[in-house]
Each structure stands twice: as structure tokens, then as C-alpha cells.
Design a protein around this motif. Structure first.
Motif, PDB file in Angstrom:
ATOM      1  N   LEU A  63       0.814  -1.215   0.000  1.00 28.61           N
ATOM      2  CA  LEU A  63       0.000   0.000   0.000  1.00 28.61           C
ATOM      3  C   LEU A  63       0.848   1.267   0.000  1.00 28.61           C
ATOM      4  O   LEU A  63       0.318   2.370  -0.008  1.00 28.61           O
ATOM      5  CB  LEU A  63      -0.923   0.006   1.217  1.00 28.61           C
ATOM      6  CG  LEU A  63      -2.096  -0.977   1.177  1.00 28.61           C
ATOM      7  CD1 LEU A  63      -2.737  -1.094   2.541  1.00 28.61           C
ATOM      8  CD2 LEU A  63      -3.126  -0.543   0.144  1.00 28.61           C
ATOM      9  N   GLY A  64       2.165   1.108   0.034  1.00 28.31           N
ATOM     10  CA  GLY A  64       3.042   2.263   0.039  1.00 28.31           C
ATOM     11  C   GLY A  64       3.678   2.556   1.369  1.00 28.31           C
ATOM     12  O   GLY A  64       4.431   3.528   1.511  1.00 28.31           O
ATOM     13  N   GLY A  65       3.399   1.708   2.376  1.00 29.70           N
ATOM     14  CA  GLY A  65       4.043   1.869   3.678  1.00 29.70           C
ATOM     15  C   GLY A  65       5.314   1.052   3.758  1.00 29.70           C
ATOM     16  O   GLY A  65       5.865   0.602   2.748  1.00 29.70           O
ATOM     17  N   GLN A  66       5.778   0.835   4.981  1.00 25.89           N
ATOM     18  CA  GLN A  66       7.014   0.073   5.192  1.00 25.89           C
ATOM     19  C   GLN A  66       6.795  -1.185   6.013  1.00 25.89           C
ATOM     20  O   GLN A  66       7.752  -1.906   6.296  1.00 25.89           O
ATOM     21  CB  GLN A  66       8.060   0.970   5.859  1.00 25.89           C
ATOM     22  CG  GLN A  66       8.447   2.180   5.000  1.00 25.89           C
ATOM     23  CD  GLN A  66       9.470   3.072   5.679  1.00 25.89           C
ATOM     24  OE1 GLN A  66      10.410   2.589   6.308  1.00 25.89           O
ATOM     25  NE2 GLN A  66       9.286   4.376   5.563  1.00 25.89           N
ATOM     26  N   GLY A  67       5.542  -1.437   6.388  1.00 24.92           N
ATOM     27  CA  GLY A  67       5.240  -2.668   7.105  1.00 24.92           C
ATOM     28  C   GLY A  67       5.963  -2.811   8.421  1.00 24.92           C
ATOM     29  O   GLY A  67       6.401  -3.905   8.789  1.00 24.92           O
ATOM     30  N   TRP A  68       6.078  -1.726   9.164  1.00 26.94           N
ATOM     31  CA  TRP A  68       6.803  -1.766  10.422  1.00 26.94           C
ATOM     32  C   TRP A  68       6.196  -2.773  11.398  1.00 26.94           C
ATOM     33  O   TRP A  68       4.971  -2.926  11.487  1.00 26.94           O
ATOM     34  CB  TRP A  68       6.795  -0.398  11.082  1.00 26.94           C
ATOM     35  CG  TRP A  68       7.811   0.552  10.529  1.00 26.94           C
ATOM     36  CD1 TRP A  68       8.729   0.309   9.552  1.00 26.94           C
ATOM     37  CD2 TRP A  68       7.987   1.914  10.914  1.00 26.94           C
ATOM     38  NE1 TRP A  68       9.486   1.431   9.318  1.00 26.94           N
ATOM     39  CE2 TRP A  68       9.050   2.444  10.138  1.00 26.94           C
ATOM     40  CE3 TRP A  68       7.373   2.751  11.834  1.00 26.94           C
ATOM     41  CZ2 TRP A  68       9.495   3.752  10.260  1.00 26.94           C
ATOM     42  CZ3 TRP A  68       7.800   4.059  11.958  1.00 26.94           C
ATOM     43  CH2 TRP A  68       8.855   4.543  11.177  1.00 26.94           C
ATOM     44  N   SER A  69       7.054  -3.438  12.151  1.00 28.35           N
ATOM     45  CA  SER A  69       6.600  -4.294  13.239  1.00 28.35           C
ATOM     46  C   SER A  69       6.095  -3.411  14.378  1.00 28.35           C
ATOM     47  O   SER A  69       6.311  -2.197  14.400  1.00 28.35           O
ATOM     48  CB  SER A  69       7.755  -5.165  13.738  1.00 28.35           C
ATOM     49  OG  SER A  69       8.734  -4.354  14.388  1.00 28.35           O
ATOM     50  N   HIS A  70       5.444  -4.023  15.354  1.00 25.14           N
ATOM     51  CA  HIS A  70       4.960  -3.263  16.502  1.00 25.14           C
ATOM     52  C   HIS A  70       6.128  -2.693  17.308  1.00 25.14           C
ATOM     53  O   HIS A  70       6.032  -1.584  17.848  1.00 25.14           O
ATOM     54  CB  HIS A  70       4.073  -4.142  17.388  1.00 25.14           C
ATOM     55  CG  HIS A  70       2.788  -4.531  16.728  1.00 25.14           C
ATOM     56  ND1 HIS A  70       1.723  -3.664  16.589  1.00 25.14           N
ATOM     57  CD2 HIS A  70       2.396  -5.699  16.145  1.00 25.14           C
ATOM     58  CE1 HIS A  70       0.736  -4.277  15.971  1.00 25.14           C
ATOM     59  NE2 HIS A  70       1.114  -5.507  15.681  1.00 25.14           N
ATOM     60  N   LEU A  71       7.223  -3.419  17.380  1.00 23.21           N
ATOM     61  CA  LEU A  71       8.382  -2.905  18.111  1.00 23.21           C
ATOM     62  C   LEU A  71       9.018  -1.727  17.373  1.00 23.21           C
ATOM     63  O   LEU A  71       9.441  -0.748  17.999  1.00 23.21           O
ATOM     64  CB  LEU A  71       9.413  -4.009  18.339  1.00 23.21           C
ATOM     65  CG  LEU A  71      10.617  -3.627  19.206  1.00 23.21           C
ATOM     66  CD1 LEU A  71      10.161  -3.108  20.574  1.00 23.21           C
ATOM     67  CD2 LEU A  71      11.569  -4.813  19.377  1.00 23.21           C
ATOM     68  N   GLN A  72       9.082  -1.815  16.049  1.00 20.99           N
ATOM     69  CA  GLN A  72       9.563  -0.660  15.285  1.00 20.99           C
ATOM     70  C   GLN A  72       8.673   0.553  15.534  1.00 20.99           C
ATOM     71  O   GLN A  72       9.161   1.675  15.699  1.00 20.99           O
ATOM     72  CB  GLN A  72       9.594  -0.997  13.790  1.00 20.99           C
ATOM     73  CG  GLN A  72      10.740  -1.900  13.360  1.00 20.99           C
ATOM     74  CD  GLN A  72      10.654  -2.259  11.894  1.00 20.99           C
ATOM     75  OE1 GLN A  72       9.636  -2.791  11.428  1.00 20.99           O
ATOM     76  NE2 GLN A  72      11.711  -1.981  11.148  1.00 20.99           N
ATOM     77  N   LYS A  73       7.367   0.322  15.559  1.00 17.16           N
ATOM     78  CA  LYS A  73       6.447   1.413  15.837  1.00 17.16           C
ATOM     79  C   LYS A  73       6.673   1.975  17.242  1.00 17.16           C
ATOM     80  O   LYS A  73       6.641   3.197  17.438  1.00 17.16           O
ATOM     81  CB  LYS A  73       4.997   0.941  15.682  1.00 17.16           C
ATOM     82  CG  LYS A  73       4.591   0.705  14.237  1.00 17.16           C
ATOM     83  CD  LYS A  73       3.104   0.464  14.085  1.00 17.16           C
ATOM     84  CE  LYS A  73       2.674  -0.893  14.589  1.00 17.16           C
ATOM     85  NZ  LYS A  73       1.232  -1.159  14.309  1.00 17.16           N
TER      86      LYS A  73
END
Length: 387
Positions: A63-73
């Protein structure tokens, strides 16, 4: 200090630099009022995040994001929260962040193309319409009064919602409504259609959400059956898909706000002199700073723990309830102490801590009042012990 991998440290540094260089200078921009930043300001901030490749990073790469993990967030959203405009800039603010997560999990291909893709691109905003005036749904969602009745190829929705964050200016709404059999469903609708009425904006204590908080009226709002989000009758189940991760991202962002207030209080306590010594050398002030440090660590540890639980694929409802209460109460203590240390200046809008203080009070109510989470925690604990 929590040990972070090299990758996470680099991400943290990037977001920290983005916020410091690009976003904090906008905090006194006049394109803000009691209902949040204007859309013109939002678009300018979003453009800067896009240039830094930090726009909607939690969305999937497809979708154009980076698919960050919850820990990355957890690491990055804390840094974003250091500015009152950081979440808006990175398109990770409520309610869009949670709505994007929900729609990625549940929406049809057509719904994703029509609404989700523009949301991820930062072109439009959304709102989530569940809370109602008494005797309707609040902390207890089963008390829904808004109804959806089948009518040919459509559903007719009638009811009133209030405290709907971002309603003013949202292009799409997710509406929770009660079905004829007593179950609940979610519906997607454009907001510029007949029967979707923004009655008024409420004058809330906070001013950090784009579009503020509105009262919505649905009068025979006609929603095509193709716009049902997911399956009929699964509204409460889908709410849980949305709430645990969205609840945690609130904790992440508010941790950044609390740290900002603490940093400002610490700097003031270092520079300000009173009764022949630095303000912070007085135990009454120094102890408050020490307590802030302990609360910051507690909130960060619990947030990172819950993020890892979610990254393991677990539901995390119990852990997110624990973390929400720990965070909401911890950050409030931090900000309140910081106001006390800063003294009179924090009583005026010349200090960003004044805004942080007013914005933060609602966190103990948003995403489930802390008392409701305590009740849920106790019930699960007792059931587990009995088993």
C-alpha cells in the motif's frame, strides 16, 4: 535505557532528526485552533514526511508503507510523539492509524482501492463512529443504539454518535451499528452523502486531533451492501482487531509527549536558580525529576513488552490493557510533575507543556477508561486462577 538493535537505533535517530528539524518549528503555526491543525497545515507536514520516507510507515509495502513491526512502531512513534504535530505529519495519528490497520485486515479489494489507498497516501482522513450519547454505547459497546436495517441492496442506518474524533473533514467513516438480530456490524461510507450529518464540533479539552471531536447524526443513511466492512454480525470481533494495536500506539505517542515535558522541566531545573542554588538541587524538585525517570522507564518497558507480544502473533488484549493503564497514568504523573516544576510559565500557551498537559488528560478515558481496563484485567485474572 532499553537495549535496541542497530537497525532500531538507526530508525530512532532518523525519526528524531525528522521531528527536530522539520516538525517542531511548526508547533506555533497559526493554522491550528481548538479543533486541531487545519488541513492545509496537515498537508504541508505530510509532504515533509513523504520526502523523508516516513509517511504512513505502519502500512504494508503493497500500500506504500514500510510494514513496520509493533516494536519498530514503539521506537519510532515515541520519537514522533515528541512533537504535538509529529503523529499528524507521519500519518500515524488517531483514528486513521487504527482504521488503516483494521481495513488492511478486513476490507475488500474494492474498499481498499476506494478508501484505504488514499488514506495511506495521506490524501484523505477517516473517522470511527462507535461512541454514542447515553443510553448508547460508551465503555460498553453492547449498548449500541444506532441501527442498520436491510433495504434491498442497501442498509439504512439511523442513530447519533458523539465524541467522534476527526469527524470534521473526514472523507470516509467506519460506522458501528446494531443489526435486527442484535449483533453489530461495521459499515464504510463517504461523508458527503445524504443522511450523513455533522451536527456540531464539541469543544474538547484537547486540541491535538485533526478535525477535533464531532457529533454525527445518521438519518436514513443509505449504505450499499458492498460497503459492509468484513462480514455482517462481526462488528465486535473487528473492533478487537482494531483496538489492541491502536490502544498501544496511543501509549507510544504519549510517551514521547511525556518525555518532551520532562526534558523541558529538567532543562529548566538545571538553569533556573532559587534560594542560592539550582532549582533541581532542591530535593522537592529533584525527587520529582527522579520519579519522572522511573515512570518513563516503566511506561517504555511495558510498551515494548506488549509490542513484542503482538509481533509474536498473539492477540495481546490482556497485555494491552495492562500497558494502557500503566501508560496513561504514568505519563499523566510525568506531565503533571513537569508542569509543577516549570511553574507559572506552564500555565500559559507560551509553553508547549501547557498544550501537552491539556491534551494528555483524555488518555485515561480514550480507548477504554482505565477503570474498565482494570475490570477486564481482574476478570481475566480471576478466570485464569479459577481454571
Amino acid at each position: 535505557m532499553i537495549t535496541l538493535s542497530t537497525e532500531l537505533l538507526e530508525l530512532q535517530a532518523k525519526v528524531k532528526a525528522f521531528i527536530a528539524q522539520e516538525i517542531i518549528p511548526f508547533e506555533q503555526d497559526p493554522r491550528q485552533d481548538s479543533h486541531g491543525p487545519s488541513d492545509a497545515l496537515r498537508q504541508e507536514l505530510i509532504a515533509r514526511a513523504r520526502d523523508w520516507q516516513l509517511l504512513t510507515p505502519h502500512a504494508s509495502p503493497e500500500l506504500g508503507g514500510q510494514g513496520w513491526s509493533h516494536l519498530q512502531k514503539a521506537v519510532a512513534f515515541e520519537e514522533a510523539g515528541y512533537s504535538t504535530l509529529g503523529a499528524i505529519a507521519m500519518n500515524i495519528h488517531a483514528p486513521d492509524e487504527g482504521n488503516i490497520h483494521l481495513m488492511e485486515a478486513v476490507a475488500s479489494d474494492a474498499q481498499r482501492a476506494r478508501w484505504l489507498q488514499p488514506m495511506v497516501a495521506g490524501e484523505i482522513r477517516s473517522c470511527f463512529a462507535m461512541t454514542e450519547p447515553a443510553p448508547g454505547a460508551g465503555s460498553d459497546p453492547s449498548m449500541l443504539q444506532t441501527t442498520a436495517v436491510s433495504d434491498g441492496d442497501d442498509y439504512l442506518i439511523n442513530g447519533r454518535k458523539w465524541l467522534i474524533t476527526g469527524a470534521d473533514g473526514a472523507s470516509v467513516a467506519i460506522i458501528m451499528a446494531k443489526m435486527e438480530d442484535g449483533s453489530a456490524s461495521m459499515f464504510l461510507t463517504d461523508t458527503n452523502v445524504e443522511g450523513f450529518i455533522l451536527e456540531r464540533n464539541m469543544n474538547a479539552m484537547d486540541s491535538c486531533f485533526a478535525g477535533g471531536h464531532g457529533v454525527l447524526l445518521f438519518e436514513n443513511l443509505r449504505v450499499p451492501k458492498d460497503n459492509v466492512l468484513g462480514e455482517i454480525g462481526k462488528g465486535f470481533k473487528y473492533a478487537q482487531i482494531r483496538l489492541a494495536p491502536a490502544r498501544l500506539t496511543h501509549c507510544m505517542r504519549w510517551l514521547g509527549q511525556a518525555r518532551r515535558a520532562h526534558d523541558m522541566a529538567t532543562q529548566y531545573a538545571q538553569q533556573r536558580h532559587s534560594f542560592g542554588q539550582r532549582l533541581g538541587d532542591h530535593q522537592g524538585v529533584g525527587f520529582m525529576l527522579a520519579d519522572n525517570e522511573m515512570d518513563l522507564l516503566s511506561v517504555r518497558l511495558s510498551t515494548h513488552y506488549c509490542a513484542q507480544v503482538l509481533d509474536l502473533g498473539q492477540r495481546g488484549n490482556y497485555e494491552s490493557s495492562l500497558t494502557k493503564v500503566i501508560s496513561a497514568e504514568g505519563i499523566w504523573r510525568i506531565i503533571d510533575r513537569s508542569v509543577q516544576i516549570l511553574g507559572g510559565q506552564a500555565m500559559t500557551d507560551e509553553s508547549i507543556v501547557n498544550k501537552i498537559f491539556k491534551d494528555a488528560r483524555g488518555f485515561r478515558i480514550y480507548d477504554g477508561a482505565n477503570e474498565v481496563h482494570r475490570m477486564s484485567i481482574a476478570r481475566k485474572l480471576l478466570d485464569q486462577t479459577q481454571a
